[in-house]
Enzyme design. Structure first.
Site, mmCIF file in Angstrom:
data_model
loop_
_atom_site.group_PDB
_atom_site.id
_atom_site.type_symbol
_atom_site.label_atom_id
_atom_site.label_comp_id
_atom_site.label_asym_id
_atom_site.label_seq_id
_atom_site.Cartn_x
_atom_site.Cartn_y
_atom_site.Cartn_z
ATOM 1 N N LYS A 1 0.819 -1.184 0.000
ATOM 2 C CA LYS A 1 0.000 0.000 0.000
ATOM 3 C C LYS A 1 0.865 1.250 0.000
ATOM 4 O O LYS A 1 0.447 2.310 -0.431
ATOM 5 C CB LYS A 1 -0.907 0.032 1.223
ATOM 6 C CG LYS A 1 -1.943 -1.040 1.279
ATOM 7 C CD LYS A 1 -2.786 -0.895 2.522
ATOM 8 C CE LYS A 1 -3.744 -2.047 2.679
ATOM 9 N NZ LYS A 1 -4.449 -2.009 3.952
ATOM 10 N N GLY A 2 2.048 1.161 0.521
ATOM 11 C CA GLY A 2 2.869 2.332 0.780
ATOM 12 C C GLY A 2 3.137 3.239 -0.393
ATOM 13 O O GLY A 2 3.193 4.453 -0.239
ATOM 14 N N GLU B 1 8.544 2.566 -5.700
ATOM 15 C CA GLU B 1 8.527 2.168 -4.285
ATOM 16 C C GLU B 1 8.519 3.391 -3.383
ATOM 17 O O GLU B 1 9.082 4.423 -3.730
ATOM 18 C CB GLU B 1 9.776 1.345 -3.952
ATOM 19 C CG GLU B 1 9.616 -0.139 -4.140
ATOM 20 C CD GLU B 1 8.892 -0.819 -2.988
ATOM 21 O OE1 GLU B 1 8.084 -0.159 -2.287
ATOM 22 O OE2 GLU B 1 9.104 -2.008 -2.796
ATOM 23 N N ASP B 2 7.919 3.233 -2.229
ATOM 24 C CA ASP B 2 7.984 4.282 -1.226
ATOM 25 C C ASP B 2 9.344 4.260 -0.538
ATOM 26 O O ASP B 2 9.974 5.291 -0.364
ATOM 27 C CB ASP B 2 6.849 4.153 -0.202
ATOM 28 C CG ASP B 2 6.723 2.758 0.392
ATOM 29 O OD1 ASP B 2 7.444 1.829 -0.019
ATOM 30 O OD2 ASP B 2 5.859 2.584 1.279
ATOM 31 N N ASP C 1 14.222 -0.617 2.360
ATOM 32 C CA ASP C 1 14.725 -0.828 3.712
ATOM 33 C C ASP C 1 15.759 -1.949 3.638
ATOM 34 O O ASP C 1 16.876 -1.730 3.188
ATOM 35 C CB ASP C 1 13.549 -1.162 4.631
ATOM 36 C CG ASP C 1 13.845 -0.946 6.091
ATOM 37 O OD1 ASP C 1 14.995 -1.121 6.508
ATOM 38 O OD2 ASP C 1 12.908 -0.610 6.844
ATOM 39 N N LYS D 1 17.172 3.417 2.767
ATOM 40 C CA LYS D 1 17.966 3.333 4.000
ATOM 41 C C LYS D 1 19.206 2.499 3.692
ATOM 42 O O LYS D 1 19.193 1.282 3.870
ATOM 43 C CB LYS D 1 17.174 2.665 5.117
ATOM 44 C CG LYS D 1 15.950 3.401 5.568
ATOM 45 C CD LYS D 1 15.283 2.614 6.690
ATOM 46 C CE LYS D 1 14.006 3.253 7.149
ATOM 47 N NZ LYS D 1 13.342 2.440 8.202
ATOM 48 N N VAL E 1 10.130 5.207 9.898
ATOM 49 C CA VAL E 1 9.514 6.431 9.394
ATOM 50 C C VAL E 1 8.085 6.188 8.931
ATOM 51 O O VAL E 1 7.716 5.077 8.534
ATOM 52 C CB VAL E 1 10.338 7.064 8.250
ATOM 53 C CG1 VAL E 1 11.702 7.505 8.747
ATOM 54 C CG2 VAL E 1 10.487 6.116 7.080
ATOM 55 N N ASP F 1 3.286 3.707 6.719
ATOM 56 C CA ASP F 1 2.410 3.612 7.874
ATOM 57 C C ASP F 1 3.053 2.871 9.041
ATOM 58 O O ASP F 1 4.098 2.233 8.902
ATOM 59 C CB ASP F 1 1.131 2.864 7.495
ATOM 60 C CG ASP F 1 1.350 1.354 7.398
ATOM 61 O OD1 ASP F 1 0.648 0.607 8.096
ATOM 62 O OD2 ASP F 1 2.227 0.911 6.617
ATOM 63 N N ARG G 1 -0.370 7.168 7.120
ATOM 64 C CA ARG G 1 -0.156 7.194 5.667
ATOM 65 C C ARG G 1 -0.462 8.576 5.087
ATOM 66 O O ARG G 1 0.143 8.989 4.113
ATOM 67 C CB ARG G 1 -1.029 6.161 4.954
ATOM 68 C CG ARG G 1 -0.599 4.737 5.140
ATOM 69 C CD ARG G 1 -1.360 3.821 4.172
ATOM 70 N NE ARG G 1 -1.256 2.433 4.560
ATOM 71 C CZ ARG G 1 -0.230 1.647 4.288
ATOM 72 N NH1 ARG G 1 0.816 2.137 3.655
ATOM 73 N NH2 ARG G 1 -0.218 0.387 4.663
#
Length: 183
Positions: free
Chosen positions: A47-48, A103-104, A107, A135, A157, A163, A169
């Site tokens: 969802k991000g 992508e949001d 990580d 990151k 974050v 979220d 969000r």
């Protein structure tokens, strides 16, 4: 929602909405130049990435169909489990297409690594990645990300689509979530 409205839940604002918009405009111009004359398919990871995808697609000065895939490796945790589950598959056949995964955040890179292998096995002509956030210190696998918005520290974050337990969000900025919220 702005960070000032929920400041007790946040430790630090890392990137403002204005900085994000400026960076997405810059990335959209680069993508348009790189894919001039090619059929580009944007694939958002739900969802991000829905907020990043919407703003990036509007900034992109070319036609590009959009599809979404929902995968999960977090659940309600603050750390990736590394086990990828498909929640919604693509509607588009990737064979012969130039795919840009939007992508949001990158990580650990484990989920994205899995997606890249999966899309390659589906016959995509080319696959590149655009990530609003990365990151670098959290990486468990190397991801070749051609388009990166911001490198950020290894903190949990929220905001701009990211979220914690389906909250935050709609925060317009990207901020570090205060530990008291999730501990």
């Amino acid at each position: 929602m702005r960070a000032a409205e929920i400041q007790d839940d946040l430790s630090e604002i890392l990137v403002t909405e204005e900085q994000i918009r400026e960076k997405l405009d810059e990335l959209a111009a680069r993508v348009a130049a790189d894919y001039a004359g090619k059929d580009l398919l944007l694939v958002g990871v739900l969802k991000g990435a829905f907020v990043v995808m919407a703003d990036f697609a509007r900034a992109l000065p070319m036609h590009a169909p959009i599809d979404f895939m929902a995968v999960s490796s977090y659940g309600a945790s603050t750390k990736s489990s590394g086990v990828v589950q498909i929640r919604k598959d693509l509607d588009t056949d990737l064979h012969g297409k130039h795919v840009l995964i939007v992508e949001d955040i990158i990580d650990s890179g484990l989920t994205l690594s899995w997606l890249l292998e999966n899309f390659e096995s589906r016959g995509a002509e080319s696959i590149e990645v655009l990530a609003l956030l990365r990151k670098p210190e959290a990486a468990k696998v190397h991801i070749d990300c051609k388009y990166v918005g911001f490198d950020i520290p290894t903190e949990f974050v929220v905001g701009y689509g990211l979220d914690y337990a389906e909250r935050y969000r709609n925060l317009r900025d990207v901020a570090v979530l205060a530990p008291h919220v999730y501990s």
